[in-house]
Design a protein around this motif. Structure first.
Motif, mmCIF file in Angstrom:
data_model
loop_
_atom_site.group_PDB
_atom_site.id
_atom_site.type_symbol
_atom_site.label_atom_id
_atom_site.label_comp_id
_atom_site.label_asym_id
_atom_site.label_seq_id
_atom_site.Cartn_x
_atom_site.Cartn_y
_atom_site.Cartn_z
ATOM 1 N N VAL A 170 36.673 28.335 39.429
ATOM 2 C CA VAL A 170 36.925 28.803 38.063
ATOM 3 C C VAL A 170 38.218 29.612 38.022
ATOM 4 C CG1 VAL A 170 36.112 30.364 36.251
ATOM 5 C CG2 VAL A 170 34.520 28.773 37.323
ATOM 6 N N GLN A 171 38.381 30.526 38.963
ATOM 7 C CA GLN A 171 39.580 31.360 38.985
ATOM 8 C C GLN A 171 40.836 30.527 39.196
ATOM 9 O OE1 GLN A 171 38.260 34.212 42.020
ATOM 10 N NE2 GLN A 171 38.317 35.797 40.469
ATOM 11 N N GLU A 172 40.766 29.536 40.077
ATOM 12 C CA GLU A 172 41.938 28.681 40.306
ATOM 13 C C GLU A 172 42.359 27.984 39.015
ATOM 14 O OE1 GLU A 172 40.955 26.058 43.458
ATOM 15 O OE2 GLU A 172 41.208 27.559 45.041
ATOM 16 N N GLN A 173 41.394 27.500 38.242
ATOM 17 C CA GLN A 173 41.701 26.830 36.980
ATOM 18 C C GLN A 173 42.283 27.795 35.954
ATOM 19 O OE1 GLN A 173 37.978 25.099 35.793
ATOM 20 N NE2 GLN A 173 38.045 23.483 37.324
ATOM 21 N N GLU A 174 41.777 29.015 35.967
ATOM 22 C CA GLU A 174 42.176 29.987 34.953
ATOM 23 C C GLU A 174 43.529 30.627 35.239
ATOM 24 O OE1 GLU A 174 40.477 30.888 32.008
ATOM 25 O OE2 GLU A 174 39.435 29.032 32.508
ATOM 26 N N ARG A 175 44.129 30.359 36.399
ATOM 27 C CA ARG A 175 45.407 30.976 36.736
ATOM 28 C C ARG A 175 46.615 30.190 36.218
ATOM 29 N NH1 ARG A 175 42.769 32.603 41.717
ATOM 30 N NH2 ARG A 175 43.590 30.850 42.917
#
Length: 921
Positions: free
Chosen positions: A390-395
């Protein structure tokens, strides 16, 4: 009566349904079915029409329905109505010039609309066919072997009830439904409510099945099914029902495969009641396994429908690990759908714009219940896998907020994105976590679920908005810390991305204090190009003595004045955020790693991994990571997953820095290699490498990460040679499947011609070692591991053999894996580049004939790898490679070079701190 498509019919109609009585006559041998629906009407208080002289008209949703006769029954009189179809808004108007609205308003009797109609029964033959409205399929009788058995079911979500019968197919319209089905007498029948009675017709050939009336129900979760079903049944004790009936329906002959599913329902339904502290609202619960179902699972109220492959155990033999994964998935699916029976069905969100919350809440609660009762590592594992994704996508600056208005409702999967759903789960986890009095070590979130249970009870059978829930939590006495929940949730739902928090010590008015500064975390975008809106962050901070404090960050910066030394920000990974510390903070953490729980240990290394290579990397992050590593004396001082994360990060860092320094700074390269050797040897000697069949999958992963740390390390090579010997010669079940690639690669690093040939033989005959592998392994998995090891050889002669192997097998799928080992050996880059130039013309010619096929993928992967290797040697290979690209003038080469240069830019940035790094290595 014209209806604007943007105005809901619940608003535009002067009268609305208050009840449906639906009678259907169906046979799977026919394409159509007949039906009669009696609709009781009531005045619509939301409609603005005040002219009582208007003629009566009501507009209902219809798709593929043919009206055979329509009448309005008023004060014992019947009036025939005319119809007008508007396919653009999937509706039919039913109207009469002789009946006025004033006639209805004066009436004291029930106003009833009766519609006789024909509907379409869709035949489902393949998984590509959409299961909408009423659908049928046939399947093979396990006794006769003939395809003579029939199943019929219905799928109403999100707007397919309108293709079952004329209705008001909107979430706002929740009314009771009375259902009766006329079907063949040998068929079993299921719907949302239990069967009330059955009448035999036509000398027993058909039957009329009456179901009990539903309570107020939203039409998207209305359903029925009938046909050739088997079922398993059990009863349980619930809060208000001592003999509550559970059933799982299957195809004939498959019911025994449903035993685990029935056991799950029996176990978890009482647990859901207890978590909400709220009695289950309906008198039975059925799970229906269907061979086809477009959405995979549909939360029809007390008649949950799920595709068979998701809830029936396999009818073939599978190894314990595979079976465990199947059961794990079944738990998640079934518990998720049961939670919808409360939030979603009992209480319903007013718009499909909020599907992310409906689905996210069900998964969040399912994770919590399963963690508590079956899999204590579930939340931990998901935080270290799903949340990282999720964090990778949101960056990226392309990330969107969770909330999106006016979503498409062509299918339920169109109403939300996977990204918003997954992010929503962790936003809910944050909300639930901050309501607890202390850190929720067991991740039970009882306070949150108790509040939500009370909210559902308060709004039972009703329609709500998310803001209603946020306001309810804000004002609830169990919100002991007085969080402004609507403001917090609005920030996270309507703001894209997530924050990076920088923790520094600064002099504030002559006093040293901790300053927390937040920005949106973008990997490499310029914050000036986007709105860097501060998030509302309910931060929980841990002190060295383990106590927690709460800090509410509402602006860009927060100054913390604490009497106790605070050292870990974002305890228990409560907030979806990445934390960057100063070097002093990292040093303090290195001395107190034992004060962090396992989630926090993993978070520490995940955060560092996220920061390295990003615009938020500085020397403090890189040096802080090394400081922490040097303080880890014993392997099991850290959680296994946390240490695995650290070793993976160290391996990647070593590859990036070692590759550049090999060509630019041999002193730095040697110091880094010595550091990696020291850690690899120290940790390897602490682990046992025999009887590996007894260790967990996480311990296997740890060993694989450790073996991958330094391929030239003699200790690791010795371990790998012993394991390969066992693999080749026995005993049986002696080497875990997860170690195959790493042990092959390590052996190849220092391999003789004989050792090279032994592993190369497995490319052609992978079945030779299958019996000696722990867990079931396929020939393809062994072959892939063997191929992946071929490029790790260190002699020029053996490297040539590997390159020749690739040359003669270019058409073999995934053969490019044989080049991976070159990537970790800078001294091989020149030989790899010379080979590529020699073969490039032939490869490109084949590429042009198969751009989108397997060879197209092979060519792009090879070019990408070769170009990345060449860029490390900036003075020689990089210049030669760039001249080559310019000379060839091929788009694919230019595109690959651009990608390679983009990646190398991040690697060079990582190397910008080498001088400081060398001082502490």
């Amino acid at each position: 009566m014209p209806i604007a498509t943007e105005i809901p019919l619940t608003v535009s109609n002067s009268y609305l349904p208050s009840r449906y009585d639906l009678a259907l006559e169906l046979s799977p041998t026919r394409k159509n079915y007949s039906g009669v629906v009696n609709i009781d009407l009531e005045n619509n208080s939301r409609c603005n029409s005040d002219n009582q002289d208007d003629s009566f008209c009501i507009v209902l949703h219809t798709v593929e329905l043919i009206s055979l006769g329509v009448e309005l029954i008023l004060d014992s009189c019947s009036y025939k109505l005319k119809t007008k179809i508007d396919r653009s808004i999937q509706s039919t108007s039913y109207y009469s010039e002789e009946v006025k609205l004033s006639d209805l308003s004066r009436s004291d009797s029930t106003i009833r609309l009766r519609i006789r109609f024909l509907g379409v029964m869709h035949e489902i033959l393949t998984f590509k066919d959409l299961t909408t409205g009423v659908f049928k399929t046939h399947y093979t009788d396990p006794v006769s072997g003939r395809a003579i058995l029939q199943l019929v079911s219905s799928h109403s979500q999100p707007h397919f009830a309108r293709s079952i019968f004329p209705c008001l197919d909107e979430l706002y319209c929740k009314v009771p439904i009375g259902l009766s089905l006329t079907v063949a007498s040998n068929y079993k029948c299921i719907s949302n409510m239990p069967i009330e009675n059955v009448e035999l017709l036509d000398v027993g050939d058909r039957k009329l099945v009456h179901f009990r009336d539903t309570p107020k129900i939203s039409l998207p979760v209305f359903s029925f099914a009938f046909g050739d079903f088997d079922y398993l049944e059990d009863t349980i004790k619930l809060i208000s029902n001592q003999k509550f009936i559970l059933r799982v329906y299957t195809q004939v002959g498959a019911s025994q495969r449903a035993q685990y599913a029935l056991a799950l329902v029996k176990k978890y339904l009482p647990l859901i009641e207890q978590k909400f502290k709220l009695a289950y609202p309906l008198p039975k619960l059925d799970i229906v396994a269907l061979p086809f179902l477009s959405d995979g699972g549909v939360e029809d109220w007390s008649m949950i429908q799920i595709i068979s492959s998701q809830i029936l155990l396999p009818d073939w033999q599978c190894d314990p690990q595979q079976l465990a994964e199947i059961k794990k998935n079944m738990r998640l699916v079934i518990v998720h759908e049961m939670i919808h029976m409360y939030l979603g069905n009992y209480t319903t969100f007013d718009s499909y714009d909020h599907t992310w919350l409906n689905e996210g809440f069900a998964t969040f609660m399912a994770n919590t219940l399963i963690t508590e009762n079956d899999d204590p590592d579930l939340w931990f594992d998901q935080i270290n896998t799903d949340l990282v994704n999720v964090q990778e996508q949101e960056r990226f600056d392309t990330a969107k907020p969770i909330y999106v208005s006016n979503v498409s409702t062509a299918s339920i999967s169109d109403t939300f994105t996977r990204r918003s759903y997954e992010k929503g789960i962790y936003v809910l986890r944050m909300l639930a976590g901050i309501l607890e009095l202390s850190a929720d070590k067991d991740h039970l979130f009882d306070t949150f679920f108790r509040i939500v249970g009370e909210f559902i009870n308060h709004n039972r059978y009703g329609v709500i908005k998310p803001i209603d829930l946020w306001n309810y939590i804000k004002s609830h006495p169990l919100n002991r810390f007085k969080y402004d929940v609507p403001v917090i949730m609005n920030s996270w739902i309507r703001t894209a991305g997530y924050p990076v928090l920088s923790i520094t010590s600064q002099d504030v008015e002559g006093i040293k204090k901790t300053v927390v500064e937040q920005h949106r975390f973008l990997f490499d975008a310029d914050l000036n190009d986007i709105e860097d809106i501060p998030y509302q962050i309910p931060l929980i901070v841990k002190s060295v003595d383990g106590e927690l404090s709460r800090q509410m960050i509402t602006d860009r910066r927060l100054v913390i004045d604490s009497k106790k030394p605070l050292f870990f920000y974002n305890a228990d990974y409560c907030v979806l955020g990445t934390v960057r510390y100063s070097l002093d903070h990292y040093k303090q953490m290195a001395e107190n790693l034992d004060k962090l729980d396992r989630i926090e240990q993993c978070q520490l290394f995940i955060d560092i991994s996220s920061l390295l290579g990003s615009v938020y990397q500085d020397s403090d992050v890189l040096l802080g990571f090394v400081e922490i590593l040097t303080k880890i004396r014993k392997v099991h001082d850290l959680d296994v997953t946390a240490l695995n994360t650290a070793l993976t990060l160290l391996s990647n860092m070593g590859l990036a820095i070692g590759g550049v320094s090999y060509f630019k700074d041999q002193k730095m390269c040697n110091k880094l290699k010595a550091f990696l050797d020291q850690i690899a040897t120290s940790f390897a000697l602490q682990l046992q490498w025999d009887e590996l069949d007894t260790i967990s999958s996480k311990e296997v992963t740890l060993r694989s990460s450790l073996l991958s740390l330094e391929y030239s390390n003699s200790t690791l090579q010795g371990i790998a040679k012993r394991l390969v010997k066992k693999l080749l010669h026995g005993p049986k079940k002696s080497v875990p499947k997860g170690l195959l690639t790493t042990v092959f690669s390590l052996v190849q690093q220092g391999a003789s011609l004989k050792e090279y040939k032994e592993i190369y033989k497995l490319v052609k005959a992978p079945g030779l070692v299958g019996n000696n592998v722990i867990q079931t392994v396929t020939d393809y998995e062994v072959q892939t591991a063997a191929i992946s090891s071929l490029g790790f050889v260190s002699s020029e002669e053996l490297r040539k053999k590997t390159l020749d192997f690739v040359t003669t097998n270019m058409d073999t799928t995934m053969v490019e894996l044989a080049l991976i080992g070159f990537r970790v050996q800078p001294d091989s880059y020149r030989q790899l580049w010379c080979w590529f130039k020699l073969q490039s013309t032939v490869m490109h010619d084949k590429y042009t004939r198969n751009v989108k096929g397997s060879f197209g993928m092979f060519f792009v992967n090879v070019v990408q790898l070769v170009f990345e290797c060449c860029l490390y040697d900036e003075e020689t290979l990089a210049k030669d490679m760039k001249r080559f690209v310019v000379t060839k003038k091929l788009d694919v080469l230019e595109e690959c070079l651009a990608k390679a240069e983009d990646r190398y830019k991040d690697i060079k940035f990582l190397n910008s701190q080498n001088e400081k790094l060398m001082q502490i290595l």
